[in-house]
Design a protein around this motif. Structure first.
Motif, PDB file in Angstrom:
ATOM      1  N   LEU A 167     -10.467  49.351 -46.514  1.00  0.00           N
ATOM      2  CA  LEU A 167      -9.516  49.496 -47.618  1.00  0.00           C
ATOM      3  C   LEU A 167     -10.261  49.615 -48.942  1.00  0.00           C
ATOM      4  O   LEU A 167     -11.114  48.783 -49.261  1.00  0.00           O
ATOM      5  N   LEU A 168      -9.951  50.669 -49.712  1.00  0.00           N
ATOM      6  CA  LEU A 168     -10.482  50.815 -51.065  1.00  0.00           C
ATOM      7  C   LEU A 168      -9.356  50.569 -52.061  1.00  0.00           C
ATOM      8  O   LEU A 168      -8.302  51.199 -51.953  1.00  0.00           O
ATOM      9  N   THR A 169      -9.600  49.668 -52.993  1.00  0.00           N
ATOM     10  CA  THR A 169      -8.568  49.367 -53.985  1.00  0.00           C
ATOM     11  C   THR A 169      -9.081  49.654 -55.386  1.00  0.00           C
ATOM     12  O   THR A 169     -10.296  49.799 -55.608  1.00  0.00           O
ATOM     13  N   HIS A 170      -8.147  49.724 -56.320  1.00  0.00           N
ATOM     14  CA  HIS A 170      -8.503  49.959 -57.722  1.00  0.00           C
ATOM     15  C   HIS A 170      -7.578  49.136 -58.615  1.00  0.00           C
ATOM     16  O   HIS A 170      -6.361  49.243 -58.491  1.00  0.00           O
ATOM     17  N   SER A 171      -8.194  48.331 -59.478  1.00  0.00           N
ATOM     18  CA  SER A 171      -7.443  47.653 -60.531  1.00  0.00           C
ATOM     19  C   SER A 171      -6.328  46.785 -59.941  1.00  0.00           C
ATOM     20  O   SER A 171      -6.614  45.868 -59.178  1.00  0.00           O
ATOM     21  N   GLN A 172      -5.065  47.104 -60.221  1.00  0.00           N
ATOM     22  CA  GLN A 172      -3.965  46.259 -59.751  1.00  0.00           C
ATOM     23  C   GLN A 172      -3.922  46.109 -58.227  1.00  0.00           C
ATOM     24  O   GLN A 172      -3.551  45.070 -57.702  1.00  0.00           O
ATOM     25  N   SER A 173      -4.299  47.168 -57.507  1.00  0.00           N
ATOM     26  CA  SER A 173      -4.259  47.063 -56.044  1.00  0.00           C
ATOM     27  C   SER A 173      -5.389  46.174 -55.523  1.00  0.00           C
ATOM     28  O   SER A 173      -5.395  45.821 -54.343  1.00  0.00           O
ATOM     29  N   GLY A 174      -6.339  45.802 -56.395  1.00  0.00           N
ATOM     30  CA  GLY A 174      -7.346  44.822 -56.005  1.00  0.00           C
ATOM     31  C   GLY A 174      -6.673  43.547 -55.513  1.00  0.00           C
ATOM     32  O   GLY A 174      -6.893  43.103 -54.386  1.00  0.00           O
ATOM     33  N   GLY A 175      -5.816  43.004 -56.360  1.00  0.00           N
ATOM     34  CA  GLY A 175      -5.096  41.774 -55.997  1.00  0.00           C
ATOM     35  C   GLY A 175      -4.230  41.962 -54.766  1.00  0.00           C
ATOM     36  O   GLY A 175      -4.129  41.079 -53.912  1.00  0.00           O
ATOM     37  N   LEU A 176      -3.602  43.141 -54.652  1.00  0.00           N
ATOM     38  CA  LEU A 176      -2.765  43.427 -53.482  1.00  0.00           C
ATOM     39  C   LEU A 176      -3.625  43.553 -52.230  1.00  0.00           C
ATOM     40  O   LEU A 176      -3.207  43.171 -51.131  1.00  0.00           O
ATOM     41  N   GLY A 177      -4.811  44.080 -52.399  1.00  0.00           N
ATOM     42  CA  GLY A 177      -5.729  44.274 -51.268  1.00  0.00           C
ATOM     43  C   GLY A 177      -6.137  42.952 -50.629  1.00  0.00           C
ATOM     44  O   GLY A 177      -6.137  42.827 -49.397  1.00  0.00           O
ATOM     45  N   TRP A 178      -6.483  41.946 -51.469  1.00  0.00           N
ATOM     46  CA  TRP A 178      -6.856  40.638 -50.879  1.00  0.00           C
ATOM     47  C   TRP A 178      -5.691  40.115 -50.045  1.00  0.00           C
ATOM     48  O   TRP A 178      -5.871  39.602 -48.946  1.00  0.00           O
ATOM     49  N   ARG A 179      -4.483  40.243 -50.588  1.00  0.00           N
ATOM     50  CA  ARG A 179      -3.297  39.718 -49.895  1.00  0.00           C
ATOM     51  C   ARG A 179      -2.988  40.502 -48.603  1.00  0.00           C
ATOM     52  O   ARG A 179      -2.536  39.926 -47.609  1.00  0.00           O
ATOM     53  N   THR A 180      -3.232  41.803 -48.632  1.00  0.00           N
ATOM     54  CA  THR A 180      -2.986  42.593 -47.420  1.00  0.00           C
ATOM     55  C   THR A 180      -3.988  42.226 -46.327  1.00  0.00           C
ATOM     56  O   THR A 180      -3.646  42.141 -45.147  1.00  0.00           O
ATOM     57  N   ALA A 181      -5.234  41.958 -46.744  1.00  0.00           N
ATOM     58  CA  ALA A 181      -6.254  41.552 -45.761  1.00  0.00           C
ATOM     59  C   ALA A 181      -5.903  40.207 -45.139  1.00  0.00           C
ATOM     60  O   ALA A 181      -6.230  39.946 -43.979  1.00  0.00           O
ATOM     61  N   LEU A 182      -5.236  39.337 -45.907  1.00  0.00           N
ATOM     62  CA  LEU A 182      -4.791  38.051 -45.338  1.00  0.00           C
ATOM     63  C   LEU A 182      -3.716  38.265 -44.285  1.00  0.00           C
ATOM     64  O   LEU A 182      -3.546  37.457 -43.372  1.00  0.00           O
TER      65      LEU A 182
END
Lengths: 370, 370
Positions: free
Chosen positions: A220-235
């Motif tokens: 998963l590559l994230t940028h800016s706001q999706s950074g925070g969403l990315g950690w949560r999706t990985a959980l």
């Protein structure tokens, strides 16, 4: 930060090696007009929910389009899916790259750069990665929400010029990796789209988790706001085998009891999110790389466009240390510290984006992810 | 209609020839997993306008993100552009195909079909046409408008099931060219997006005309609502060298004094648009093909999902006759009349879309456009 722990001699060997690797890959990727051989491409909606109205739909009585006074009895509405465009190259590598845009953006983030060169979509296709580009729910092609929204256009180009660290309006930062051709700025300002419905992290992470359920293991590559969403999706989903996060916002997830004291940003107090430690462990099981660009000061700044990122970078460093303390594998690269200067909030589409892509290729190779 | 003017013997020869051509092309296009060789791909914004607020922007005082009470003094907003995604294959044919979606739709119209097969984007790339896919201004990736809009979600899946002629809810039409896999319908319902701003034909035709100014001569493909917009764009820009219109709405443009009497549709009276004859002539200078699918009755129907298309098809026939009377070259194909049955309002993504693509290839070849 990272570099400081490496003995000086080894550092220079690494530096020379990485310049060499970068040089080779650059030559390859800069052949814009070269053949791009695909096996497959397409698009689909993924995840989402269904609204079902009570009553009965009568196709004869209610079957004419009536925008003013529509009859909705017994009808459904499909909402809150993400939209995904994907391409699979010939001889694909094993793990696909899944690209997730930030606040106000959409797939364009990863497509052609504002100055008209190839973005990460095509650069990494040429490097034989399958690529999946997301429009999150309620944005762009994922534009159906169950909740109403009032979209009031707001003139804010100059605000984002500052927050995205192109410069201090009307001046570009000296040496900034952004074209001075006015058309590049025109394209940059036109690559955004509004939220079509209230912003909802849960809706977004659900849809992207469904994407990984569909395609299986990926990066998963994230940028800016999706950074925070990315950690949560990985959980939520262990099919995410690595995260590459460009300039994540300060919205990191800490284990309970280990979050830094509240973060102060321009008078606002931000309380970091926490989860129970057993849940957090998932983030220690995958390689994570975080990159930040240039013009982020070390000490508090009166320039809000810089200050925000100073605070977020400080939180990112604390988060890296916490994850790594629990056995995780987070690499945080503040690009100027490894001699790469002038990057904005969009390193992957900056003038030196091939060099930024080379860094990523190197990381993926080191972690056995390519 | 067309066929009726061809002697019976020649008709059968044509039919056999076209089946043969269709067979060959189908085999080629159905190799989904075959190599797709591109020279180039990318995306850009085109056209649009600029809103400039009075006052002065202060990057220090006004430089922090404030969604609740934003300061907009001295700031700009880039709006009303179209978004375009393009791909150029290896050994490209001379004229690109420019694909324009209809009401409530976006580029997805031409991408993967609801049942997961290749759409016209990829089918015609494989046939070596450069392809340009549009999101019109205020839709999807062209999502910036200078005017506010209130988007209220409306449960209307069943309404469109009827208007798009999949069937009479909850039943599919017998023999309809649409997959009975529930996931196909799920994808179909999720391929729409709302207007992010008031619908404005002038804004839309301006942006698409700018696209042809940028890319030069090309062939415009329209669908449904963009049918009417396509005629108007061709009046603005002679770089449009042909138009292929799938199921255009009734919004045809006639020469002054030659429009049919007002059109009656479900109690509404529609007055056809007219332009002075010298302006109209541009539409007589280019080949035009119009296709309509199945389940359009000959006589008035109580089913609104059918009745609308009966009226529009009747207007289309009158329009064809007027254009051709002035020396134009309009071919109107009502698919069941040439033995192709079951098509919905989306022939290019129906189960037989390769056959529909073959018809188009044949037309382009006949007109020297390939």
């Amino acid at each position: 930060m990272l570099i400081s722990k490496i003995p000086r001699k080894i550092y220079f060997v690494l530096l020379i090696a990485s310049v060499f690797v970068a040089g080779c890959a650059s030559n390859k990727a800069s052949t814009d007009a070269g053949q791009l051989v695909l096996r497959q491409q397409g698009s689909f909606a993924v995840g989402g929910t269904l609204v079902t109205n009570p009553g009965t739909f009568d196709p004869i009585k209610d079957g004419a389009y009536n925008p003013v006074n529509p009859s909705t009895a017994g009808q459904t509405l499909h909402v809150d899916h993400a939209y995904v465009f994907y391409q699979v190259p010939e001889r694909p590598r094993k793990l696909p790259l899944v690209f997730w845009h930030g606040h106000g953006q959409f797939t364009k983030t990863w497509e052609t750069t504002p100055d008209g060169r190839e973005g990460f979509q095509t650069i990494f296709l040429r490097r034989r990665f399958p690529v999946y580009l997301i429009d999150q729910p309620r944005r762009g092609h994922g534009g159906k929400s169950p909740e109403p929204v009032n979209i009031a256009p707001t003139a804010d180009d100059q605000l984002w010029f500052g927050i995205f660290r192109l410069g201090v309006w009307p001046d570009f930062y000296p040496g900034v990796q952004f074209s001075k051709d006015p058309e590049a700025l025109n394209q940059f300002f036109r690559q955004t789209a509004p939220n079509i419905g209230p912003y909802n992290p849960e809706v977004n992470t659900n849809a992207v988790s469904e994407l990984f359920n569909k395609i299986g293991a990926g990066i998963l590559l994230t940028h800016s706001q999706s950074g925070g969403l990315g950690w949560r999706t990985a959980l939520k989903n262990s099919r995410i085998k690595a995260i590459i996060s460009y300039e994540p916002g300060g919205d990191f997830v800490f284990p309970e009891g280990e979050a830094p004291d509240s973060i102060v940003l321009g008078g606002r107090v931000i309380k970091p999110a926490t989860v129970p430690l057993p849940e957090f462990w998932q983030l220690t099981k995958i390689p994570i790389a975080i990159y930040y660009g240039d013009n982020i000061p070390d000490s508090p700044s009166t320039n809000p466009g810089q200050e925000q990122w100073r605070v977020f970078l400080a939180v990112a460093r604390k988060w890296r240390d916490v994850v790594n303390k629990h056995g995780g594998d987070v690499t945080l690269v503040h690009l100027p510290e490894i001699g790469i200067h002038g990057n904005t909030h969009f390193p992957f589409s900056d003038l030196n984006n091939v060099q930024i892509a080379d860094l990523l290729s190197k990381f993926l190779k080191e972690k056995g992810l390519d």
